[in-house]
Design a protein around this motif. Structure first.
Motif, PDB file in Angstrom:
ATOM      1  N   ALA A 136       7.609  93.433  22.738  1.00 33.33           N
ATOM      2  CA  ALA A 136       7.846  92.288  22.070  1.00 33.33           C
ATOM      3  C   ALA A 136       5.992  91.460  22.832  1.00 33.33           C
ATOM      4  CB  ALA A 136       9.045  91.605  23.018  1.00 33.33           C
ATOM      5  N   GLN A 137       5.719  92.140  22.387  1.00 28.74           N
ATOM      6  CA  GLN A 137       3.528  91.755  22.806  1.00 28.74           C
ATOM      7  C   GLN A 137       3.435  91.233  21.943  1.00 28.74           C
ATOM      8  OE1 GLN A 137       2.539  94.534  25.660  1.00 28.74           O
ATOM      9  NE2 GLN A 137       1.941  92.506  26.802  1.00 28.74           N
ATOM     10  N   LEU A 138       4.040  91.674  20.266  1.00 24.74           N
ATOM     11  CA  LEU A 138       3.287  91.484  19.133  1.00 24.74           C
ATOM     12  C   LEU A 138       2.990  90.272  18.283  1.00 24.74           C
ATOM     13  CD1 LEU A 138       1.503  93.387  16.969  1.00 24.74           C
ATOM     14  CD2 LEU A 138       3.307  94.054  16.204  1.00 24.74           C
ATOM     15  N   THR A 139       2.841  88.997  19.310  1.00 27.75           N
ATOM     16  CA  THR A 139       3.120  87.910  18.892  1.00 27.75           C
ATOM     17  C   THR A 139       2.091  87.189  17.673  1.00 27.75           C
ATOM     18  OG1 THR A 139       1.873  87.183  20.842  1.00 27.75           O
ATOM     19  CG2 THR A 139       4.363  86.973  20.625  1.00 27.75           C
ATOM     20  N   MET A 140       1.140  87.751  17.695  1.00 30.45           N
ATOM     21  CA  MET A 140      -0.269  88.017  16.301  1.00 30.45           C
ATOM     22  C   MET A 140      -0.748  88.636  15.746  1.00 30.45           C
ATOM     23  SD  MET A 140      -0.894  89.575  19.624  1.00 30.45           S
ATOM     24  CE  MET A 140      -1.646  91.138  20.045  1.00 30.45           C
ATOM     25  N   PRO A 141      -0.803  88.261  14.832  1.00 26.18           N
ATOM     26  CA  PRO A 141      -1.411  88.969  13.320  1.00 26.18           C
ATOM     27  C   PRO A 141      -2.595  89.948  14.171  1.00 26.18           C
ATOM     28  CG  PRO A 141      -2.125  86.846  12.697  1.00 26.18           C
ATOM     29  CD  PRO A 141      -1.530  86.897  14.130  1.00 26.18           C
ATOM     30  N   VAL A 142      -2.138  91.700  13.251  1.00 23.25           N
ATOM     31  CA  VAL A 142      -3.484  92.646  13.777  1.00 23.25           C
ATOM     32  C   VAL A 142      -4.142  93.471  12.393  1.00 23.25           C
ATOM     33  CG1 VAL A 142      -4.095  94.389  15.180  1.00 23.25           C
ATOM     34  CG2 VAL A 142      -2.027  93.137  16.564  1.00 23.25           C
ATOM     35  N   ILE A 143      -4.994  92.514  12.887  1.00 22.69           N
ATOM     36  CA  ILE A 143      -5.572  93.467  11.085  1.00 22.69           C
ATOM     37  C   ILE A 143      -6.088  94.844  12.391  1.00 22.69           C
ATOM     38  CG2 ILE A 143      -7.680  93.754   9.659  1.00 22.69           C
ATOM     39  CD1 ILE A 143      -7.349  90.522   9.790  1.00 22.69           C
ATOM     40  N   MET A 144      -5.924  95.985  10.773  1.00 26.71           N
ATOM     41  CA  MET A 144      -6.542  97.654  12.064  1.00 26.71           C
ATOM     42  C   MET A 144      -7.870  97.788  10.838  1.00 26.71           C
ATOM     43  SD  MET A 144      -3.736  98.008  13.649  1.00 26.71           S
ATOM     44  CE  MET A 144      -3.958  99.769  13.948  1.00 26.71           C
ATOM     45  N   MET A 145      -8.311  97.987  11.734  1.00 24.15           N
ATOM     46  CA  MET A 145     -10.272  99.201  10.994  1.00 24.15           C
ATOM     47  C   MET A 145      -9.963 100.367  11.528  1.00 24.15           C
ATOM     48  SD  MET A 145     -12.685  95.654  12.757  1.00 24.15           S
ATOM     49  CE  MET A 145     -11.511  96.580  14.264  1.00 24.15           C
ATOM     50  N   SER A 146     -10.331 100.907  10.232  1.00 26.07           N
ATOM     51  CA  SER A 146     -11.411 102.173   9.794  1.00 26.07           C
ATOM     52  C   SER A 146     -12.200 102.850   8.930  1.00 26.07           C
ATOM     53  CB  SER A 146      -9.368 103.180   9.477  1.00 26.07           C
ATOM     54  OG  SER A 146      -9.299 104.248   9.918  1.00 26.07           O
ATOM     55  N   GLY A 147     -12.354 103.443   9.175  1.00 26.42           N
ATOM     56  CA  GLY A 147     -13.540 104.164   8.737  1.00 26.42           C
ATOM     57  C   GLY A 147     -12.958 105.066   7.510  1.00 26.42           C
ATOM     58  N   HIS A 148     -11.967 105.536   7.967  1.00 27.84           N
ATOM     59  CA  HIS A 148     -11.084 107.179   7.688  1.00 27.84           C
ATOM     60  C   HIS A 148      -9.256 106.627   6.867  1.00 27.84           C
ATOM     61  CE1 HIS A 148     -11.871 108.311  11.320  1.00 27.84           C
ATOM     62  NE2 HIS A 148     -12.818 108.070  10.838  1.00 27.84           N
ATOM     63  N   ALA A 149      -9.132 105.798   6.973  1.00 28.18           N
ATOM     64  CA  ALA A 149      -7.459 105.058   6.689  1.00 28.18           C
ATOM     65  C   ALA A 149      -6.342 106.782   6.016  1.00 28.18           C
ATOM     66  CB  ALA A 149      -7.555 104.070   6.121  1.00 28.18           C
ATOM     67  N   THR A 150      -5.433 107.213   6.015  1.00 28.61           N
ATOM     68  CA  THR A 150      -4.528 108.012   5.422  1.00 28.61           C
ATOM     69  C   THR A 150      -3.610 107.567   5.276  1.00 28.61           C
ATOM     70  OG1 THR A 150      -3.424 108.363   7.801  1.00 28.61           O
ATOM     71  CG2 THR A 150      -5.866 109.704   7.072  1.00 28.61           C
ATOM     72  N   ILE A 151      -2.818 107.557   4.614  1.00 23.73           N
ATOM     73  CA  ILE A 151      -1.798 107.295   3.578  1.00 23.73           C
ATOM     74  C   ILE A 151      -0.812 107.117   4.743  1.00 23.73           C
ATOM     75  CG2 ILE A 151       0.025 107.451   2.147  1.00 23.73           C
ATOM     76  CD1 ILE A 151      -1.571 108.444  -0.091  1.00 23.73           C
ATOM     77  N   ASP A 152      -0.249 108.161   5.680  1.00 20.17           N
ATOM     78  CA  ASP A 152       0.397 108.593   6.563  1.00 20.17           C
ATOM     79  C   ASP A 152      -0.084 106.756   7.134  1.00 20.17           C
ATOM     80  OD1 ASP A 152       1.691 110.115   5.358  1.00 20.17           O
ATOM     81  OD2 ASP A 152       1.097 111.644   6.776  1.00 20.17           O
TER      82      ASP A 152
END
Length: 231
Positions: free
Chosen positions: A71-87
């Motif tokens: 229950a610590q996800l109280t803020m928006p989180v933007i993920m970063m990646s150079g090689h994001a996959t569908i999964d």
């Protein structure tokens, strides 16, 4: 001004993002791994976290899941990646990631994603799974990843989550392309209604050029004239 945490094991990325966000008037803290990120979030309250997926100790998706379970996800989180996959895109967005930034990160993409995420607290999201799909459709990952991940989410949605209006639904017993067209139509109608028919604001919200947006709306059969008259 917002309090932002940047979590990335690459010094160059941390310094670049910190410089850009500081220039925009935000306060920025830095963490090079999940351990430092845990401490930072324990001792501070953040309005936004930029979180790298691939890190040496604990990967970003695992840390996101940890925050969600605790229950610590109280803020928006933007993920970063150079090689994001569908999964990876599907899993992180289901857990609660707001959106993705694909490396190398441009100034325009960074600021647009940050501004959209900071606006999250000003307007309620649709239901969790539907909200995840809506954001993926306008995310900054490659079109191939966004399209496939959105399709996965649409197929997994409970019927009542498919539209912002709980009294509407989709017939899922048909080809995916047809179902996705109806979902996209509902998505744009939702934003047009929320923005009072303003094409400029809808273009900004959805991350599309105005000409592309007009073409898309005509293709989906959205009645623009009527919406303008009802403003």
């Amino acid at each position: 001004m917002a309090n932002i945490l940047v979590v990335d094991d690459e010094l160059g990325i941390r310094d670049l993002l910190s410089e850009i966000l500081n220039d925009e008037g935000h306060h920025v803290d830095l963490a090079e791994n999940a351990g430092q990120a845990r401490i930072a979030c324990r001792d501070n309250q953040y309005d936004l976290v930029l979180l790298d997926i691939w890190m040496p100790d604990t990967d970003g998706v695992s840390l996101l899941k940890e925050w969600s379970l605790n229950a610590q996800l109280t803020m928006p989180v933007i993920m970063m990646s150079g090689h994001a996959t569908i999964d990876t895109a599907v899993e992180a967005t289901r857990i609660g990631a707001f959106s993705f930034l694909e490396k190398p990160i441009t100034l325009q993409k960074l600021l647009k994603s940050v501004n959209q995420a900071l606006e999250k607290t000003q307007a309620a999201d649709p239901t969790p799974v539907a909200g995840a799909a809506l954001r993926l459709m306008a995310t900054e990952v490659s079109e191939e990843v966004a399209t496939a991940a959105t399709s996965h989410l649409i197929r997994a949605m409970p019927r009542e989550e498919l539209l912002p209006d709980p009294h509407q639904g989709f017939d899922l017993d048909r080809p995916l392309r047809e179902a996705r067209d109806d979902f996209e139509k509902a998505y744009f109608e939702f934003h047009l209604a929320r923005e009072g028919g303003s094409m400029t604001r809808v273009a900004e919200k959805t991350g599309l050029e105005r000409t592309h947006l007009y073409r898309k709306l005509r293709q989906l059969g959205v009645e623009l004239g009527k919406r303008r008259m009802n403003r």
